[in-house]
Design an enzyme around this catalytic site. Structure first.
Site, short mmCIF file in Angstrom:
data_model
loop_
_atom_site.label_atom_id
_atom_site.label_comp_id
_atom_site.label_asym_id
_atom_site.label_seq_id
_atom_site.Cartn_x
_atom_site.Cartn_y
_atom_site.Cartn_z
N ILE A 1 52.38 19.57 10.90
CA ILE A 1 51.68 20.61 11.76
C ILE A 1 51.81 22.08 10.98
O ILE A 1 50.91 22.92 11.20
CB ILE A 1 52.08 20.74 13.38
N ASP B 1 64.36 24.71 28.66
CA ASP B 1 65.18 25.48 29.48
C ASP B 1 66.07 26.59 28.54
O ASP B 1 66.22 27.52 28.97
CB ASP B 1 66.00 24.78 30.43
N GLU B 2 66.45 25.96 27.13
CA GLU B 2 67.13 26.74 26.41
C GLU B 2 66.65 28.05 25.85
O GLU B 2 67.44 29.05 25.59
CB GLU B 2 67.58 26.05 25.12
N TYR C 1 67.01 27.55 17.39
CA TYR C 1 66.31 26.57 17.77
C TYR C 1 65.66 27.17 18.99
O TYR C 1 64.68 27.28 19.19
CB TYR C 1 67.15 25.23 18.38
N LYS D 1 61.82 28.11 19.82
CA LYS D 1 60.92 27.77 20.77
C LYS D 1 60.62 28.78 21.68
O LYS D 1 59.36 28.67 22.30
CB LYS D 1 61.79 26.62 21.96
P1 NAD Z 1 62.80 14.51 18.44
O1 NAD Z 1 63.54 15.39 17.45
O2 NAD Z 1 63.30 13.51 18.89
O3 NAD Z 1 61.22 14.36 17.86
C1 NAD Z 1 60.56 15.55 17.27
C2 NAD Z 1 59.38 14.61 16.65
O4 NAD Z 1 58.53 15.75 15.91
C3 NAD Z 1 59.71 13.83 15.62
O5 NAD Z 1 59.00 12.46 15.70
C4 NAD Z 1 59.48 14.43 14.19
O6 NAD Z 1 58.92 13.82 13.16
C5 NAD Z 1 58.10 15.25 14.64
N1 NAD Z 1 58.04 16.67 13.82
C6 NAD Z 1 59.06 17.35 13.63
N2 NAD Z 1 58.52 18.19 12.68
C7 NAD Z 1 57.19 17.86 12.35
C8 NAD Z 1 56.02 18.73 11.78
N3 NAD Z 1 56.19 19.71 10.98
N4 NAD Z 1 54.71 18.14 11.89
C9 NAD Z 1 54.73 17.13 12.54
N5 NAD Z 1 55.65 16.32 13.20
C10 NAD Z 1 56.78 16.98 13.21
O7 NAD Z 1 62.67 15.74 19.73
P2 NAD Z 1 62.64 15.54 21.20
O8 NAD Z 1 63.82 15.55 21.67
O9 NAD Z 1 61.84 14.27 21.45
O10 NAD Z 1 61.78 16.76 21.65
C11 NAD Z 1 60.42 16.93 21.81
C12 NAD Z 1 59.85 17.95 22.40
O11 NAD Z 1 60.56 18.38 23.78
C13 NAD Z 1 60.37 19.36 21.33
O12 NAD Z 1 59.43 20.14 21.47
C14 NAD Z 1 61.58 19.72 22.30
O13 NAD Z 1 61.81 21.44 21.79
C15 NAD Z 1 61.16 19.72 23.63
N6 NAD Z 1 62.44 19.45 24.61
C16 NAD Z 1 63.31 18.46 24.18
C17 NAD Z 1 64.59 18.27 25.07
C18 NAD Z 1 65.59 17.18 24.71
O14 NAD Z 1 66.66 17.23 25.71
N7 NAD Z 1 65.34 16.49 23.75
C19 NAD Z 1 64.39 19.10 26.42
C20 NAD Z 1 63.44 20.02 26.55
C21 NAD Z 1 62.09 20.26 25.59
P1 TYD Z 2 73.11 18.33 22.41
O1 TYD Z 2 72.81 16.85 22.92
O2 TYD Z 2 73.29 18.85 20.92
O3 TYD Z 2 71.93 19.18 23.31
P2 TYD Z 2 72.04 20.84 23.50
O4 TYD Z 2 72.90 21.36 22.58
O5 TYD Z 2 70.56 21.13 23.23
O6 TYD Z 2 72.11 21.02 24.82
O7 TYD Z 2 74.40 18.81 23.03
C1 TYD Z 2 74.77 18.60 24.43
C2 TYD Z 2 75.95 19.16 24.70
O8 TYD Z 2 77.28 18.60 24.02
C3 TYD Z 2 76.13 20.68 23.93
O9 TYD Z 2 77.05 21.60 25.13
C4 TYD Z 2 76.98 20.32 22.97
C5 TYD Z 2 77.78 19.38 23.28
N1 TYD Z 2 78.19 18.29 22.14
C6 TYD Z 2 79.45 18.19 21.86
O10 TYD Z 2 80.31 18.48 22.54
N2 TYD Z 2 79.75 17.11 20.61
C7 TYD Z 2 78.80 16.68 20.22
O11 TYD Z 2 78.94 15.90 19.08
C8 TYD Z 2 77.37 17.14 20.47
C9 TYD Z 2 76.28 16.61 19.46
C10 TYD Z 2 77.21 17.96 21.33
#
Ligand code: NAD
Ligand code: TYD
Length: 350
Positions: free
Chosen positions: A62, A132-133, A156, A160
């Protein structure tokens, strides 16, 4: 009007669940999954959709404005559901620049295509998936609502938050029809094993230490990823243009309690003596700037759109563990890094 929906990040964890839901639920939509396949993107995650008539995959970054525009025009994109991002806080601490370029500039690139090419704005939707972060960190009391002031603390969350601001600014200035949601921590199948839950599952499998940051008292609000995908479906179809919705699980856990619960489930599944996995818990140096507590007030989406989480955490966690244990090849390939070469051989750049 026929819908040609660009879903970005559809090879990642949440994106793959969203793509699957849309492809299966809406045969009349064309779903174009755009992903650059970073370390977190894996086409195995959506292999079951490969031959679906209403689905295609395109490898694109992107940040590559020209390539993005060519795809946007070729596919006559009518709607965007934007999930592509760098998503791991620890990586953003050790190397923030990819977060700045992908999450901020990449989002701006997509917004600018909508600004330039969508003429009858009311026919389109630009839906941005956020976290929510962006609201920062809570103390022991209270919840994040849609009106909580932004106060991001990590590279991060700041990236966002910046992209959220750009989305709102494009809506305000150019009339782009945007929708946005800010979700709590997701868990479920296909999550990259750098995040807490799959990392712990994998380490328990291999009898490796379970690194708990700091005191382990930090709190996260966990949501089943398929419930997040359903919320995205509901917001895309019924959410009000210009509005933000908070999505959460009403499901707060301290990290240490969650890890202990995981240990118990793993002991049962692996037929290990009770208490075996807990012995692997190791307290390690805290994450820099570690947010203390996240908790979402998800009343708005429940009251206005009728969405709420469908399953209890204990059930979801057990299903998650079962999935990882049934898909050991998936996790082993990812952690050994060999899958990357495989995909580079099979999919060329656009
Ligand atoms: P993820 O890291 O598993 O997946 C991200 C995807 O984006 C990957 O497939 C990666 O290849 C693609 N990507 C990264 N950089 C790119 C680029 N420059 N161009 C095109 N594609 C690219 O992430 P996720 O956990 O599935 O999160 C997806 C979305 O949801 C993100 O926007 C994240 O901020 C948001 N989100 C995640 C969580 C969570 O708990 N994981 C919670 C709330 C919101
Ligand atoms: P994570 O899954 O990285 O999500 P986020 O930081 O986006 O909330 O981490 C979840 C919580 O777990 C966070 O408080 C950090 C903690 N954590 C550990 O204690 N040990 C670990 O190895 C990881 C990856 C996260």
């Amino acid at each position: 009007m026929a819908k040609n929906i660009l879903i970005t990040g559809g090879a990642g964890f949440i994106g793959s669940h969203v793509v699957r839901l849309f492809v299966n639920q809406y045969p009349d939509y064309r779903i174009i999954n755009l992903d650059s396949l970073t370390y977190a993107g894996n086409l195995e995650n959506i292999k079951d959709l490969e031959n679906a008539a209403n689905y295609s995959f395109v490898k694109c970054d992107i940040r590559d404005t020209a390539a993005l525009e060519a795809i946007f025009l070729k596919e006559n994109i009518t709607d965007i559901i934007h999930l592509a991002a760098e998503s791991h806080v620890d990586r953003s601490i050790s190397g923030p620049m990819d977060f700045i370029t992908t999450n901020i500039v990449g989002t701006a690139n997509l917004l600018d295509l909508a600004r330039t090419h969508w003429k009858n704005k009311e026919e389109h939707v630009f839906y941005h998936i956020s976290t929510d972060e962006v609201y920062g960190s809570l103390g022991a009391e209270g919840f994040f609502t849609e009106t909580t002031a932004y106060d991001p603390k990590s590279p991060y969350s700041a990236s966002k938050a910046s992209s959220d601001h750009l989305v709102n600014a494009y809506a305000h200035t150019y009339g782009i029809p945007v929708k946005m949601s800010n979700c709590s921590n997701n868990y479920g199948s296909h999550q990259f094993p750098e995040k807490l839950i799959p990392l712990m599952i994998n380490n328990i499998r291999h009898n490796k230490p379970l690194p708990v940051y700091g005191t382990g008292e930090n709190v996260r609000d966990w949501l089943w990823v398929e419930d997040h995908a359903k919320a995205i479906d509901v917001i895309f179809h019924k959410g009000k243009v210009g509005e933000t919705y908070n999505i959460g699980g009403w499901n707060e856990w301290t990290n240490i309690d969650l890890v202990k619960l995981l240990c118990q489930i793993m002991d049962t599944k692996l037929e290990r003596e009770k208490g075996t996995s807990e012995q692997l818990i190791t307290y390690v140096t805290d994450r820099a700037g570690h947010d203390m507590r996240y908790a979402i007030d998800a009343s708005k989406i429940k009251t206005n759109l009728g969405w709420e989480p469908s399953i209890q955490f204990e059930e979801g966690l057990e299903k998650t563990v079962s999935w990882y244990l049934a898909n050991e090849k998936w996790i082993d390939a990812i952690t050994s890094g060999s899958y990357k070469d495989y995909y580079l051989q099979h999919y060329s750049e656009e």
